[in-house]
Design a protein around this motif. Structure first.
Motif, PDB file in Angstrom:
ATOM      1  N   PRO A 115     -50.322 -51.613  12.830  1.00 34.12           N
ATOM      2  CA  PRO A 115     -50.420 -50.513  11.871  1.00 34.12           C
ATOM      3  C   PRO A 115     -50.476 -50.987  10.419  1.00 34.12           C
ATOM      4  CG  PRO A 115     -48.141 -50.801  12.555  1.00 34.12           C
ATOM      5  CD  PRO A 115     -48.942 -51.822  13.316  1.00 34.12           C
ATOM      6  N   HIS A 116     -50.968 -50.108   9.575  1.00 34.97           N
ATOM      7  CA  HIS A 116     -50.755 -50.239   8.131  1.00 34.97           C
ATOM      8  C   HIS A 116     -49.403 -49.586   7.875  1.00 34.97           C
ATOM      9  CE1 HIS A 116     -55.032 -51.169   7.083  1.00 34.97           C
ATOM     10  NE2 HIS A 116     -55.224 -50.593   8.257  1.00 34.97           N
ATOM     11  N   PHE A 117     -48.528 -50.264   7.129  1.00 33.95           N
ATOM     12  CA  PHE A 117     -47.141 -49.805   6.997  1.00 33.95           C
ATOM     13  C   PHE A 117     -46.852 -49.253   5.611  1.00 33.95           C
ATOM     14  CE2 PHE A 117     -42.993 -49.656   8.808  1.00 33.95           C
ATOM     15  CZ  PHE A 117     -43.152 -49.981  10.142  1.00 33.95           C
ATOM     16  N   PHE A 118     -46.224 -48.095   5.571  1.00 35.04           N
ATOM     17  CA  PHE A 118     -45.851 -47.441   4.306  1.00 35.04           C
ATOM     18  C   PHE A 118     -44.369 -47.091   4.370  1.00 35.04           C
ATOM     19  CE2 PHE A 118     -50.286 -46.560   3.002  1.00 35.04           C
ATOM     20  CZ  PHE A 118     -50.934 -46.794   4.207  1.00 35.04           C
ATOM     21  N   PHE A 119     -43.663 -47.263   3.239  1.00 35.07           N
ATOM     22  CA  PHE A 119     -42.237 -46.932   3.219  1.00 35.07           C
ATOM     23  C   PHE A 119     -41.942 -45.781   2.274  1.00 35.07           C
ATOM     24  CE2 PHE A 119     -42.025 -51.182   4.988  1.00 35.07           C
ATOM     25  CZ  PHE A 119     -41.039 -51.031   5.958  1.00 35.07           C
ATOM     26  N   PHE A 120     -40.901 -45.026   2.638  1.00 33.10           N
ATOM     27  CA  PHE A 120     -40.487 -43.873   1.846  1.00 33.10           C
ATOM     28  C   PHE A 120     -40.200 -44.258   0.391  1.00 33.10           C
ATOM     29  CE2 PHE A 120     -36.824 -41.807  -0.115  1.00 33.10           C
ATOM     30  CZ  PHE A 120     -37.345 -40.538  -0.301  1.00 33.10           C
ATOM     31  N   LYS A 121     -40.712 -43.430  -0.520  1.00 36.94           N
ATOM     32  CA  LYS A 121     -40.487 -43.695  -1.940  1.00 36.94           C
ATOM     33  C   LYS A 121     -39.838 -42.497  -2.654  1.00 36.94           C
ATOM     34  CE  LYS A 121     -41.508 -46.749  -5.237  1.00 36.94           C
ATOM     35  NZ  LYS A 121     -41.784 -48.168  -5.146  1.00 36.94           N
ATOM     36  N   THR A 122     -40.408 -41.302  -2.513  1.00 38.75           N
ATOM     37  CA  THR A 122     -39.859 -40.160  -3.256  1.00 38.75           C
ATOM     38  C   THR A 122     -39.723 -38.933  -2.362  1.00 38.75           C
ATOM     39  OG1 THR A 122     -42.022 -39.260  -3.890  1.00 38.75           O
ATOM     40  CG2 THR A 122     -41.073 -40.915  -5.357  1.00 38.75           C
ATOM     41  N   VAL A 123     -38.829 -38.035  -2.791  1.00 41.41           N
ATOM     42  CA  VAL A 123     -38.662 -36.764  -2.091  1.00 41.41           C
ATOM     43  C   VAL A 123     -38.475 -35.672  -3.124  1.00 41.41           C
ATOM     44  CG1 VAL A 123     -36.155 -37.073  -1.822  1.00 41.41           C
ATOM     45  CG2 VAL A 123     -37.359 -35.506  -0.310  1.00 41.41           C
ATOM     46  N   LYS A 124     -39.045 -34.516  -2.829  1.00 44.35           N
ATOM     47  CA  LYS A 124     -38.915 -33.388  -3.752  1.00 44.35           C
ATOM     48  C   LYS A 124     -38.942 -32.097  -2.960  1.00 44.35           C
ATOM     49  CE  LYS A 124     -42.195 -32.277  -6.779  1.00 44.35           C
ATOM     50  NZ  LYS A 124     -43.191 -32.568  -7.820  1.00 44.35           N
TER      51      LYS A 124
END
Ligand SMILES: *[C@@H]1O[C@H](CO)[C@@H](O)[C@H](O)[C@H]1NC(C)=O
Ligand SMILES: *[C@@H]1O[C@H](CO)[C@@H](O)[C@H](O)[C@H]1NC(C)=O
Ligand SMILES: *[C@@H]1O[C@H](CO)[C@@H](O)[C@H](O)[C@H]1NC(C)=O
Ligand SMILES: *[C@@H]1O[C@H](CO)[C@@H](O)[C@H](O)[C@H]1NC(C)=O
Ligand SMILES: *[C@@H]1O[C@H](CO)[C@@H](O)[C@H](O)[C@H]1NC(C)=O
Length: 474
Positions: free
Chosen positions: A385-394
């Motif tokens: 996979p291409h991996f992405f990590f959590f950065k922001t929440v709103k």
């Protein structure tokens, strides 16, 4: 706290207690409720239904009914307090951290964001009386009775944990609320590492992930804590001792798969990114694994995970899978933690298995290692996979009753496109945005589904939603 009758119906007990203890306050409460229709002829009727509501509220379990006991040490607390402070809610979560000695140095003055501390009971005395072979184990088990002794009025559940664990306290409340707290219950999780269960016990709740005892069980265990330590004075595991003494009271574990002992090392992102459809209760061994987010330390990782968890614990880590059929991409989201893009359509039965990014707990052990199916790490562009990590929440302002989380790419995948998949590489996607309902997801029989709203050159937008009744995720 009195021990409740074993046959007690929680509602009746709650109601009669409320009437006995505070009949007058109770009555005033009814009259003063702003929305009550105050027409005198209506009062008796209103009183009855409000009494029903009040009784139901008294019956349902909330945070005030839990007491937490964390067994730590002065030496480790300097480093580990950040983990506990990430989830502890001052003046809301009740309980203590038990230290082996008075805090010193940078621990003073004691942080108001930390649980209040207590010094463990004189363990030399306990060891002398029980002839226990391991003072550390005796201190941990005896600690249960020290927490129970502090439990004030109304405590229904005792939650014991370690100082390098993170607890999702709202999910724990939701979990225990489903059980009858007047009965004997022992709730927790197995280890994910097969041999840990074999070495200790398949019947035990692993204490790092949390041991939850209903108050009557915790009280019975505490009343015989010295007998317990004497009977198992040769045990060098606190968790196994606790299980054994609970068993001696005729109680077995109620296992739950949201507790994570995390007997694993290294990069645990492959484990956390494929969480089953159960609410997360805990994550242990924060100090043993690598920081769970790249390019951050452990303390910052803990704080980052708790940001989405503050808005919605029910979804945290839970996996949702959906497809961009035109591009032939699969998306997997571990809410509040990570997201992945695969350049091929793969069924949920495959994508639900953790990628083995992590390594075994003990170097020398032989397979099988894990209590779950794993996928090997792969260099195949159709599998990796291409991996992405959590950065922001709103949380979006009304009328949009939604939460938006974003996940950023941390590194290039470093592979060509998948040739048997679609006709486009996902290399250019740098950010994934996920919209989820603000409403908590409680007690679900199915995982959540999702739809790809949009894929632009550099970003993808996904919406989480309930699955259609006959929806097949493949
Ligand atoms: C929790 O329940 C108790 C009754 O057992 C009630 O008095 C209290 O207000 C409740 N707390 C919250 C935060 O709902
Ligand atoms: C907790 O409550 C105490 C007393 O009610 C108060 O002095 C203190 O400021 C509160 N702490 C926090 C962090 O809110
Ligand atoms: C603990 O108890 C022992 C005797 O059992 C005593 O010698 C020792 O001073 C006590 N330690 C503390 C810190 O009170
Ligand atoms: C252990 O207990 C015995 C009495 O049972 C006492 O005589 C002895 O001094 C104690 N030893 C320590 C080290 O506290
Ligand atoms: C390739 O992409 C184009 C547009 O980007 C699309 O029209 C076409 O159907 C795709 N072909 C395949 C085999 O997916």
């Amino acid at each position: 706290m009195t021990s409740s009758p074993a046959s007690g119906n929680a509602l009746v007990v709650g109601l009669s207690k409320a009437l006995l203890v505070s009949g007058v306050v109770f009555f005033l409460g009814i009259v003063l409720i702003p929305n009550a229709r105050n027409c005198p002829s209506d009062l008796a009727h209103v009183g009855e239904s409000e009494a029903g509501v009040a009784a139901a509220e008294a019956a349902s379990t909330n945070m005030s009914h839990l007491i937490f006991g964390i067994v730590g040490s002065e030496g480790a607390w300097h480093n580990r307090k950040a983990y506990v402070e990430s989830w502890w809610r001052p003046n809301v979560t009740r309980g203590h951290i038990l230290l082996d000695k008075e805090p010193t140095g940078d621990l003073l003055p004691w942080s108001p964001q930390s649980p209040p501390y207590k010094i463990s009971y004189n363990i030399t005395e306990v060891v002398n009386k029980t002839k226990h072979v391991d003072a550390r184990v005796a201190r941990m088990v005896h600690g249960i009775s020290e927490i129970v002794r502090e439990a004030g009025e109304g405590v229904r559940w005792v939650v014991m944990g370690d100082d390098d664990s993170i607890f999702m306290v709202d999910n724990i409340v939701d979990l225990v609320a489903q059980y009858d707290h007047t009965k004997f219950f022992y709730i927790g999780g197995h280890s994910e590492f097969v041999l840990s269960n074999f070495w200790f016990s398949f019947n035990q709740a692993f204490g790092g992930a949390g041991i939850i005892l209903s108050y009557p069980l915790a009280k019975a265990l505490s009343d015989d804590i010295m007998g317990c330590l004497k009977r198992y004075s040769r045990f060098t595991s606190a968790d196994k001792t606790t299980m054994s003494c609970v068993s001696d009271l005729g109680v077995n574990i109620s296992p739950h798969s949201g507790f994570h002992q995390m007997d694993m090392r290294g990069d645990v992102s492959g484990f956390l990114s494929y969480h089953p459809n159960v609410p997360l209760m805990s994550l242990h061994h924060f100090d043993m694994a690598d920081p769970i987010f790249p390019f951050t330390d452990r303390a910052e990782s803990a704080r980052r995970l708790m940001k989405p968890a503050e808005l919605d614990q029910t979804r945290i880590l839970q996996q949702a899978i959906c497809y961009e059929r035109r591009l032939r991409w699969s998306f997997s989201v571990s809410w509040g933690y990570s997201a992945q893009i695969y350049e091929r359509i793969m069924p949920r039965s495959h994508l639900q298995n953790p990628i083995e990014t992590f390594v075994k707990w003990r170097e020398s052990s032989a397979p099988p290692f894990w209590m779950f199916d794993v996928r090997r790490r792969s260099g195949d562009p159709c599998e990796a996979p291409h991996f992405f990590f959590f950065k922001t929440v709103k949380k979006l302002a009304p009328p949009r009753d939604e939460i938006v989380t974003t996940y950023h790419r941390s590194w290039k995948r470093g592979m060509g496109p998948c040739s048997v998949g679609g006709n486009r590489s996902a290399d250019q996607i740098s950010k994934i945005q996920v919209f989820s309902p603000a409403e908590r997801r409680l007690r679900n029989d199915r995982s959540e589904c999702c739809s790809i709203e949009q894929v632009s050159k550099t970003r993808a937008t996904i919406k989480l939603r309930s699955c259609k009744i006959d929806e097949v995720i493949a």
